[in-house]
Design a protein around this motif. Structure first.
Motif, PDB file in Angstrom:
ATOM      1  N   MET A  41     -82.411  24.843 -12.665  1.00 43.04           N
ATOM      2  CA  MET A  41     -81.626  25.866 -12.694  1.00 43.04           C
ATOM      3  C   MET A  41     -79.686  25.502 -12.927  1.00 43.04           C
ATOM      4  SD  MET A  41     -81.516  29.200  -9.906  1.00 43.04           S
ATOM      5  CE  MET A  41     -83.408  29.699 -10.727  1.00 43.04           C
ATOM      6  N   THR A  42     -79.660  26.423 -14.238  1.00 44.42           N
ATOM      7  CA  THR A  42     -78.154  26.119 -14.631  1.00 44.42           C
ATOM      8  C   THR A  42     -77.292  26.492 -13.754  1.00 44.42           C
ATOM      9  OG1 THR A  42     -77.908  28.016 -16.001  1.00 44.42           O
ATOM     10  CG2 THR A  42     -78.269  25.292 -17.119  1.00 44.42           C
ATOM     11  N   ILE A  43     -76.034  26.142 -13.035  1.00 47.20           N
ATOM     12  CA  ILE A  43     -74.970  26.955 -12.529  1.00 47.20           C
ATOM     13  C   ILE A  43     -74.636  28.431 -13.039  1.00 47.20           C
ATOM     14  CG2 ILE A  43     -72.856  27.000 -14.076  1.00 47.20           C
ATOM     15  CD1 ILE A  43     -72.293  25.287 -10.739  1.00 47.20           C
ATOM     16  N   GLU A  44     -74.225  28.801 -14.424  1.00 44.89           N
ATOM     17  CA  GLU A  44     -74.879  30.225 -14.333  1.00 44.89           C
ATOM     18  C   GLU A  44     -75.628  31.076 -14.162  1.00 44.89           C
ATOM     19  OE1 GLU A  44     -72.577  32.068 -16.945  1.00 44.89           O
ATOM     20  OE2 GLU A  44     -71.305  29.869 -17.394  1.00 44.89           O
ATOM     21  N   LYS A  45     -76.645  30.540 -13.749  1.00 47.64           N
ATOM     22  CA  LYS A  45     -77.794  31.618 -13.452  1.00 47.64           C
ATOM     23  C   LYS A  45     -77.214  32.088 -11.605  1.00 47.64           C
ATOM     24  CE  LYS A  45     -81.849  32.645 -14.429  1.00 47.64           C
ATOM     25  NZ  LYS A  45     -82.227  34.259 -14.956  1.00 47.64           N
ATOM     26  N   PHE A  46     -76.575  31.652 -11.013  1.00 48.85           N
ATOM     27  CA  PHE A  46     -76.290  31.375  -9.900  1.00 48.85           C
ATOM     28  C   PHE A  46     -75.033  32.855 -10.249  1.00 48.85           C
ATOM     29  CE2 PHE A  46     -77.355  26.676  -9.817  1.00 48.85           C
ATOM     30  CZ  PHE A  46     -79.287  27.045  -8.982  1.00 48.85           C
ATOM     31  N   ILE A  47     -75.643  33.816  -8.406  1.00 46.42           N
ATOM     32  CA  ILE A  47     -74.365  34.620  -8.348  1.00 46.42           C
ATOM     33  C   ILE A  47     -74.373  34.558  -6.123  1.00 46.42           C
ATOM     34  CG2 ILE A  47     -73.881  36.596  -8.377  1.00 46.42           C
ATOM     35  CD1 ILE A  47     -75.326  37.649 -10.294  1.00 46.42           C
ATOM     36  N   ILE A  69     -71.278  27.541   1.017  1.00 39.56           N
ATOM     37  CA  ILE A  69     -70.961  26.698   0.420  1.00 39.56           C
ATOM     38  C   ILE A  69     -70.109  26.078   0.252  1.00 39.56           C
ATOM     39  CG2 ILE A  69     -71.069  26.232  -2.500  1.00 39.56           C
ATOM     40  CD1 ILE A  69     -73.145  28.417  -2.505  1.00 39.56           C
ATOM     41  N   GLU A  70     -68.893  25.968   0.301  1.00 36.21           N
ATOM     42  CA  GLU A  70     -67.514  26.005   0.495  1.00 36.21           C
ATOM     43  C   GLU A  70     -67.194  25.010   1.460  1.00 36.21           C
ATOM     44  OE1 GLU A  70     -63.409  27.677  -0.104  1.00 36.21           O
ATOM     45  OE2 GLU A  70     -64.515  28.710   1.771  1.00 36.21           O
ATOM     46  N   THR A  71     -68.033  24.953   3.027  1.00 40.96           N
ATOM     47  CA  THR A  71     -68.117  24.996   4.440  1.00 40.96           C
ATOM     48  C   THR A  71     -68.903  23.786   4.195  1.00 40.96           C
ATOM     49  OG1 THR A  71     -68.066  26.462   5.011  1.00 40.96           O
ATOM     50  CG2 THR A  71     -68.646  25.142   6.166  1.00 40.96           C
ATOM     51  N   ARG A  72     -69.888  23.372   3.769  1.00 39.38           N
ATOM     52  CA  ARG A  72     -70.441  22.699   3.609  1.00 39.38           C
ATOM     53  C   ARG A  72     -69.785  21.061   2.746  1.00 39.38           C
ATOM     54  NH1 ARG A  72     -76.387  22.123   3.778  1.00 39.38           N
ATOM     55  NH2 ARG A  72     -76.825  20.626   2.006  1.00 39.38           N
ATOM     56  N   ILE A  73     -68.985  21.733   1.613  1.00 38.70           N
ATOM     57  CA  ILE A  73     -68.423  20.582   1.231  1.00 38.70           C
ATOM     58  C   ILE A  73     -67.566  19.803   1.701  1.00 38.70           C
ATOM     59  CG2 ILE A  73     -67.142  20.218  -1.144  1.00 38.70           C
ATOM     60  CD1 ILE A  73     -68.536  22.748  -2.282  1.00 38.70           C
ATOM     61  N   PHE A  74     -66.451  21.154   2.223  1.00 37.97           N
ATOM     62  CA  PHE A  74     -65.841  20.185   3.261  1.00 37.97           C
ATOM     63  C   PHE A  74     -66.032  19.456   3.779  1.00 37.97           C
ATOM     64  CE2 PHE A  74     -63.327  24.523   1.737  1.00 37.97           C
ATOM     65  CZ  PHE A  74     -62.434  23.625   0.606  1.00 37.97           C
ATOM     66  N   ALA A  75     -67.542  20.110   4.936  1.00 40.29           N
ATOM     67  CA  ALA A  75     -68.110  19.094   5.902  1.00 40.29           C
ATOM     68  C   ALA A  75     -68.071  17.559   5.437  1.00 40.29           C
ATOM     69  CB  ALA A  75     -69.222  19.955   6.668  1.00 40.29           C
ATOM     70  N   ALA A  76     -68.700  17.885   4.064  1.00 39.05           N
ATOM     71  CA  ALA A  76     -69.800  16.198   3.176  1.00 39.05           C
ATOM     72  C   ALA A  76     -68.241  15.177   2.976  1.00 39.05           C
ATOM     73  CB  ALA A  76     -70.518  17.016   2.363  1.00 39.05           C
ATOM     74  N   GLY A  77     -66.926  15.718   3.385  1.00 36.60           N
ATOM     75  CA  GLY A  77     -65.667  14.559   2.820  1.00 36.60           C
ATOM     76  C   GLY A  77     -64.912  15.583   1.802  1.00 36.60           C
ATOM     77  N   PRO A 108     -71.882  20.806  -6.221  1.00 39.69           N
ATOM     78  CA  PRO A 108     -73.204  19.816  -5.778  1.00 39.69           C
ATOM     79  C   PRO A 108     -74.374  20.812  -5.871  1.00 39.69           C
ATOM     80  CG  PRO A 108     -72.036  18.826  -4.225  1.00 39.69           C
ATOM     81  CD  PRO A 108     -71.209  20.637  -4.571  1.00 39.69           C
ATOM     82  N   LEU A 109     -74.987  20.823  -6.404  1.00 38.62           N
ATOM     83  CA  LEU A 109     -76.169  21.328  -6.150  1.00 38.62           C
ATOM     84  C   LEU A 109     -77.520  21.534  -5.218  1.00 38.62           C
ATOM     85  CD1 LEU A 109     -78.531  23.819  -8.819  1.00 38.62           C
ATOM     86  CD2 LEU A 109     -79.730  21.805  -9.199  1.00 38.62           C
ATOM     87  N   ALA A 110     -77.383  20.133  -4.719  1.00 35.36           N
ATOM     88  CA  ALA A 110     -78.090  20.534  -3.059  1.00 35.36           C
ATOM     89  C   ALA A 110     -77.362  21.480  -2.417  1.00 35.36           C
ATOM     90  CB  ALA A 110     -77.595  19.042  -2.802  1.00 35.36           C
ATOM     91  N   ASP A 111     -76.226  21.695  -2.817  1.00 40.99           N
ATOM     92  CA  ASP A 111     -75.289  22.783  -1.273  1.00 40.99           C
ATOM     93  C   ASP A 111     -75.553  23.802  -2.355  1.00 40.99           C
ATOM     94  OD1 ASP A 111     -73.800  21.200   0.329  1.00 40.99           O
ATOM     95  OD2 ASP A 111     -72.043  20.413  -1.768  1.00 40.99           O
ATOM     96  N   ILE A 112     -75.411  24.033  -3.376  1.00 36.08           N
ATOM     97  CA  ILE A 112     -76.102  25.468  -3.702  1.00 36.08           C
ATOM     98  C   ILE A 112     -77.521  25.950  -3.162  1.00 36.08           C
ATOM     99  CG2 ILE A 112     -76.647  26.619  -5.493  1.00 36.08           C
ATOM    100  CD1 ILE A 112     -74.573  25.426  -6.926  1.00 36.08           C
ATOM    101  N   VAL A 113     -78.154  25.188  -3.666  1.00 29.53           N
ATOM    102  CA  VAL A 113     -79.285  25.053  -2.915  1.00 29.53           C
ATOM    103  C   VAL A 113     -80.017  25.771  -1.856  1.00 29.53           C
ATOM    104  CG1 VAL A 113     -81.941  24.033  -2.927  1.00 29.53           C
ATOM    105  CG2 VAL A 113     -80.703  24.580  -5.231  1.00 29.53           C
ATOM    106  N   ALA A 114     -79.326  24.134  -0.480  1.00 31.15           N
ATOM    107  CA  ALA A 114     -79.376  25.025   0.668  1.00 31.15           C
ATOM    108  C   ALA A 114     -79.044  26.232   1.295  1.00 31.15           C
ATOM    109  CB  ALA A 114     -78.197  23.968   1.234  1.00 31.15           C
ATOM    110  N   ILE A 115     -77.998  27.182   0.446  1.00 29.52           N
ATOM    111  CA  ILE A 115     -77.538  28.574   0.919  1.00 29.52           C
ATOM    112  C   ILE A 115     -78.589  29.269  -0.241  1.00 29.52           C
ATOM    113  CG2 ILE A 115     -75.825  29.748   0.837  1.00 29.52           C
ATOM    114  CD1 ILE A 115     -75.398  27.462   3.044  1.00 29.52           C
ATOM    115  N   LEU A 116     -78.497  29.208  -1.535  1.00 27.47           N
ATOM    116  CA  LEU A 116     -78.919  30.450  -2.162  1.00 27.47           C
ATOM    117  C   LEU A 116     -80.888  29.722  -2.242  1.00 27.47           C
ATOM    118  CD1 LEU A 116     -76.392  31.017  -4.778  1.00 27.47           C
ATOM    119  CD2 LEU A 116     -76.577  31.673  -2.360  1.00 27.47           C
ATOM    120  N   GLY A 117     -81.255  28.510  -2.117  1.00 32.32           N
ATOM    121  CA  GLY A 117     -82.548  28.562  -1.486  1.00 32.32           C
ATOM    122  C   GLY A 117     -83.173  27.748  -3.407  1.00 32.32           C
ATOM    123  N   ASP A 118     -84.274  27.653  -3.305  1.00 29.54           N
ATOM    124  CA  ASP A 118     -84.707  26.859  -4.854  1.00 29.54           C
ATOM    125  C   ASP A 118     -84.071  27.992  -6.041  1.00 29.54           C
ATOM    126  OD1 ASP A 118     -84.997  24.593  -3.738  1.00 29.54           O
ATOM    127  OD2 ASP A 118     -87.165  24.910  -3.451  1.00 29.54           O
TER     128      ASP A 118
END
Ligand SMILES: NC(=O)C1=CN([C@@H]2O[C@H](COP(=O)(O)OP(=O)(O)OC[C@H]3O[C@@H](n4cnc5c(N)ncnc54)[C@H](O)[C@@H]3O)[C@@H](O)[C@H]2O)[C@@H](O)CC1
Ligand SMILES: Nc1ncnc2c1ncn2[C@@H]1O[C@H](COP(=O)(O)OP(=O)(O)O)[C@@H](O)[C@H]1O
Ligand SMILES: [K+]
Length: 574
Positions: A1-7, A16-24, A261-271
């Motif tokens: 799924m491309t970035i343009e698909k997500f809302i 999502i931002e929190t995950r990115i910061f937590a990852a370092g 990162p796609l993993a952070d998006i998917v972690a919050i929005l699902g596959d």
């Protein structure tokens, strides 16, 4: 799924931002990256809009206005403009806006207390280093730590700061970084008054992330909001970009992808996110193309359209022309019997069924003995009038997949939307505009402030596919394992159409959509593919045809008949 698909909603973006910061990822580094992308994009936009940079020295004699402006600026020697790159001076042309034709354009940057303000300060700093004349409007005494730090540095560079809007009057372009997705309450006086005054300046305004004052999820104006001409949405599309009432504030929009990162998006929005943006790729995957080499007319579906009355005879033709473009294998059209010759002459390929009619020329009933079971799908409603109630009732009682529009919906509202639709065994797609929606769902009247939530609730109440028309069409349905693994089933899925044209805001455009959707649905059913998937295809295609017609003929040149003629050319664009 491309970035343009997500809302995302504000809350999801924060997670999502929190995950990115937590990852370092350091928050300051992310801001630096994002604002760097913003600054470069803003420069590119200025260049592409014909405000191309001048490389030569400005003339010696300066106008009084330029003198005023240059008095806002630090001594020239302190500005390390990189003129070789060609961004030192902008040659503005007045385009109906209050833009001065100056070689010393001033960019006003509006800075808020949070990280939206921080982004704005980094952009201001970068544009300053590129040689632009930048001034900062920041009416806040308390800033978040990172924002404060950028503010201190900008001051150390002698970028002028103001807490009144007066100096903005001399700016050629404003960059709005007052609030982003962190806006949590109404904007009140004196800031609200300042924003109203800024809007009155009628400048070109680039908003960072979202126009300040717009609610990230509902698109509501919180007190007041900046009217941007262009909005640069950061990272992931926010819900407000799909809420009709925010569009006048957003202007044109684009996504600034900063490599979440796609993993952070998917972690919050699902596959398979519950809310998806329609993209050309996703819409086109359900087009009935290419055809099987051994296709025959019945494998491409048989659609029955029930439409028209003496009063609204054109509705039947427009729906039928919409269906024609879908490539449906067989098209039958039921109309009042007196309209049969007209329909036959307009659509020679169609089987026209003359129905008994009322004294005013509406369909009284379907012909005796008609077998609805032969049709893969039925599309009913355009131009029927309320007199066609018996007919609408019989299609609702049938076991055929159904698209219901216009008077079909008005009749359904009288019959009782929720009980009737929840009892239907077959798929029903309802396509109301907001007025019809309110008639169908009076219980959701107080939810209409958020079109997306209202449509989701309507789908949950009825089990139908609900397609709410408007500038940004919203499609919702309960997923019953149509798309997803069992574990996900029975979520409400939402598709949002990102682009269209107000050229479509005229009588008859909706009738075209009904036929197009009906035709695609009949084809999908005949080929045993999921009929719900073609809804996004129809909405996207209809909008693309409108956009292409508007581009060639202006927004005034897109009457509904013309729209039907652009359906096929619009596909060829892709
Ligand atoms: N999410 C991300 O991954 C990134 C976000 N960034 C930026 O960060 C922004 C979000 O930053 P913040 O969470 O700091 O939020 P904002 O900058 O949108 O605003 C929050 C600040 O405004 C104040 N505030 C809220 N409503 C107010 C009102 N009505 N009147 C007066 N003050 C009000 C709050 O107290 C807070 O100080 C985004 O919009 C974006 O610009 C970027 O810097 C980097 C990446
Ligand atoms: N401002 C707008 N921007 C984009 N599309 C619009 C706008 N206004 C209306 N439309 C589209 O035009 C069509 C109008 O349909 P509808 O309201 O049912 O009108 P009618 O019944 O007269 O055909 C819908 O597809 C709707 O989404
Ligand atoms: K903003």
């Amino acid at each position: 799924m491309t970035i343009e698909k997500f809302i995302v909603s504000a809350d999801q973006m924060r997670q999502i931002e929190t995950r990115i910061f937590a990852a370092g990822m350091p928050s300051a580094a992310l801001m630096e990256k994002v604002a760097g992308l913003l600054a470069r994009r803003i420069q590119a936009l200025l260049k592409s809009e014909g405000r191309s940079p001048r490389e030569e020295e400005p003339p010696k004699g300066r106008s009084p206005r330029e003198q005023v402006k240059s008095s806002l600026l630090p001594p020239r020697g302190e500005r390390r403009g990189n003129r070789e790159e060609g961004f030192s001076y902008l040659g503005y042309e007045s385009q109906g806006k209050d833009i001065v034709n100056s070689q010393f354009p001033v960019i006003g940057v509006l800075v808020g207390p949070g990280h939206n303000g921080g982004d704005a300060l980094v952009v201001a700093r970068e544009l300053h280093f590129q040689g632009f004349s930048v001034i900062i409007y920041c009416p806040f005494s308390k800033l978040k730590e990172l924002t404060k730090s950028h503010s201190d540095y900008a001051r150390s560079l002698n970028i002028p700061f103001f807490d009144t809007i007066e100096p903005l009057k001399n700016c050629d372009l404003l960059i709005d970084g007052l609030f982003g997705f962190g806006l949590e309450r109404e904007i009140v006086h004196p800031l609200s008054t300042a924003i109203d005054e800024i809007n009155k300046l009628n400048k070109i305004v680039f908003s960072i992330d979202i126009p300040s004052g717009i609610h990230t999820d509902t698109g509501a104006v919180l007190g007041t909001a900046i009217r941007a001409t262009h909005t640069l949405c950061l990272g992931l599309w926010k819900l407000a970009f799909f809420q009709d009432k925010a569009l006048e504030y957003i202007g044109t929009s684009e996504l600034i992808d900063f490599d979440i990162p796609l993993a952070d998006i998917v972690a919050i929005l699902g596959d398979f996110p519950a809310i998806q943006r329609i993209t050309p790729a996703s819409a086109m995957q359900y087009l009935p193309l290419p055809r099987s080499p051994i296709a025959h007319k019945y494998t491409n579906g048989h659609l029955l359209i029930i439409a028209g009355s003496a009063r609204y005879s054109g509705a039947a033709i427009l729906s039928a022309l919409g269906a024609r473009a879908s490539g449906v294998g067989m098209l039958s059209i039921a109309v009042p019997i007196s309209m049969k010759p007209m329909l036959s002459s307009q659509l020679p390929e169609a089987l026209v069924i003359g129905c008994p009619e009322t004294s005013s020329g509406a369909i009284k009933d379907l012909p005796l003995g008609i077998d609805l079971g032969v049709y893969d799908a039925i599309a009913a409603g355009p131009g029927l009038t309320l007199e066609a109630a018996i007919t609408v009732e019989s299609v609702l009682e049938s076991d055929r997949p159904l698209v219901l529009d216009a008077d079909g919906l008005n009749i359904l509202a009288q019959l009782g939307t929720v009980p009737i639709l929840s009892e239907r065994s077959a798929l029903t797609i309802i396509t109301p505009h907001p007025g019809e929606f309110q008639r169908l769902f009076p219980e959701l009247a107080d939810k209409m402030g958020d079109r997306i939530t209202a449509t989701q609730e309507a789908a949950q109440l009825t089990g139908a596919v609900v397609l709410l028309k408007g500038a940004r069409v919203c499609i919702c349905f309960d997923d019953e394992g149509d798309f997803l693994e069992d574990s996900y089933a029975s979520r409400t899925i939402t598709y949002l159409n990102p682009e269209s044209t107000p050229a479509l805001a005229r009588g008859g455009s909706g009738d075209v959509l009904t036929g197009l959707l009906g035709g695609l649905m009949a084809g999908a059913i005949a080929r045993k593919s999921c009929p719900k998937s073609v809804v996004e295809t129809a909405v996207w295609w209809h909008a693309r045809a409108g956009m292409m017609a508007a581009k060639e003929r202006t927004e005034l040149g897109v009457d509904a008949f013309t729209l039907t003629e652009y359906l096929i050319p619009a596909l060829r664009e892709f």
